[in-house]
Write an enzyme that holds these catalytic residues in place. Structure first.
Site, PDB file in Angstrom:
ATOM      1  N   GLN A   1       0.833  -1.212   0.000  1.00  0.00           N
ATOM      2  CA  GLN A   1       0.000   0.000   0.000  1.00  0.00           C
ATOM      3  C   GLN A   1       0.869   1.265   0.000  1.00  0.00           C
ATOM      4  OE1 GLN A   1      -3.152   0.598  -0.548  1.00  0.00           O
ATOM      5  NE2 GLN A   1      -3.501  -1.584  -0.910  1.00  0.00           N
ATOM      6  N   SER A   2       2.037   1.213  -0.610  1.00  0.00           N
ATOM      7  CA  SER A   2       2.939   2.363  -0.628  1.00  0.00           C
ATOM      8  C   SER A   2       2.376   3.532  -1.445  1.00  0.00           C
ATOM      9  CB  SER A   2       4.287   1.924  -1.216  1.00  0.00           C
ATOM     10  OG  SER A   2       5.055   3.059  -1.554  1.00  0.00           O
ATOM     11  N   ASN A   3       2.265   4.674  -0.781  1.00  0.00           N
ATOM     12  CA  ASN A   3       1.868   5.898  -1.499  1.00  0.00           C
ATOM     13  C   ASN A   3       2.994   6.360  -2.406  1.00  0.00           C
ATOM     14  OD1 ASN A   3      -0.661   6.395   0.052  1.00  0.00           O
ATOM     15  ND2 ASN A   3       0.784   6.580   1.746  1.00  0.00           N
TER      16      ASN A   3
END
Ligand code: PLP
Length: 327
Positions: free
Chosen positions: A75-77
């Site tokens: 879920q890395s922005n």
């Protein structure tokens, strides 16, 4: 000073707005709370990595690169915004993500797909090696990869947050605002290093208070030397004669909870408080933890009523959808 001369690729519209959070301020009965809206940077659903990527991609293009390679959690922005920025810059994008491929991608991972990134899944402990391996494989196939470290936190990317502090310094006088503290989510360090260096540069006297998402400041794993190193390499890159030491960084490590990307009551309560008082969304991993920390500090009377606090919203709202079952 070379701040205006470094290679840069424009990705969004700046300055981002500053909003007074009137209802939240009344509800908390503490200091006046303002918010710097870096969640509204106008690229791929926004966030702090946009400012770093402007300088990272500027350098990648100057190097003649054709592919961006970076890494992070599923879920890395940072990975999502790297993929979005690559599309805008006409570059390919390879992402090394630690975790297992879900049946149906959601949140940031869904956006990675839409931004046509090539995703390589791996274990957390293999991530750094895998990142370099993917770059080597690309080079062996005749491509020109540009490797961006996790979070974009090196001297190239951190310049974006020195620049952000200069931007803030130009906004505050027109609002007659002098925040006693700037509070934000701190993780891989580029944001905090840049803000702290920028504060020194513009003569900002308030506290630059990072709420740690996953770093400690005690013992052998202390993150303070990393902050010092990024800040000083950034100063060099900009060509300013300034040195920060570990003592120049305020990093609050009291809100680590169950660990990285393990939100709990603190985070979900902060999300509801901001949504239901202000109609503003936070992300469970970073900004909800930082805001949860700030609300707790306010409740513990660490700020007085006549003070003002500026929460620097670093984005991350697409994470929300990956935690749909928790609402
Ligand atoms: C990456 C990130 C941060 C932390 O920024 P660093 O420069 O890595 O310390 C904070 N908030 C969000 C939403 C992020 O994606």
């Amino acid at each position: 000073m070379k701040l205006d001369k470094l290679p840069k690729f424009n990705l969004a519209q700046f300055p981002t707005p500053i909003h007074y959070l009137e209802t939240l301020t009344k509800t908390c009965q503490g200091p006046s709370i303002y918010m710097k809206r870096d969640d509204l940077t106008s690229l791929g659903m926004g966030g702090n990595k946009t400012r770093k990527l402007e300088f990272l991609i500027g350098q990648a293009l100057a190097n003649g690169a054709d592919t961006l390679v970076t890494a992070g959690g599923i879920q890395s922005n940072h990975c999502r915004l790297t993929a979005a920025a690559a599309c805008k810059a006409g570059l390919a994008c390879d992402l090394v993500l630690n975790g297992t491929e879900p049946e149906v991608p959601n949140g940031n991972l869904l956006l990675d797909m839409i931004f046509k990134a090539r995703v390589h899944y791996c274990d957390r402990e293999n991530r750094d090696v895998q990142l370099l391996q993917v770059a080597d494989d690309l080079a062996a196939r005749g491509k020109k990869p540009f490797v961006i470290p996790v979070g974009g936190s090196n001297a190239i990317g951190s310049v974006g947050y020195v620049n952000a502090m200069v931007e803030l310094g130009e906004q505050l006088p027109s609002m007659d605002l002098k925040p006693d503290a700037i509070v934000f989510a701190s993780s891989s360090g580029g944001t905090q290093a840049g803000l702290s260096l920028g504060a020194r540069l513009i003569g900002f006297s308030g506290e630059i208070l990072g709420i740690s998402i996953d770093q400690t400041k005690t013992g052998e794993d202390s993150f303070l030397p990393v902050l010092e190193e990024i800040a000083n390499e950034t100063a060099q890159r900009i060509g300013i004669d300034m040195a920060l030491t570990e003592a120049d960084f305020s990093l609050n490590c009291d809100y680590l909870g169950a660990g990285y990307a393990q939100p709990g009551d603190l985070e979900f309560n902060a999300i509801k408080a901001l949504a239901q008082n202000e109609g503003i969304l936070l992300g469970p991993v970073y900004t909800a933890r930082a805001m949860g920390g700030l609300l707790d500090l306010i409740q513990r009377n660490l700020f007085t009523k006549d003070q003002s606090v500026l929460f620097w919203h670093t984005g991350g709202t697409p994470e929300l959808f990956a935690w749909a079952d928790r609402f």
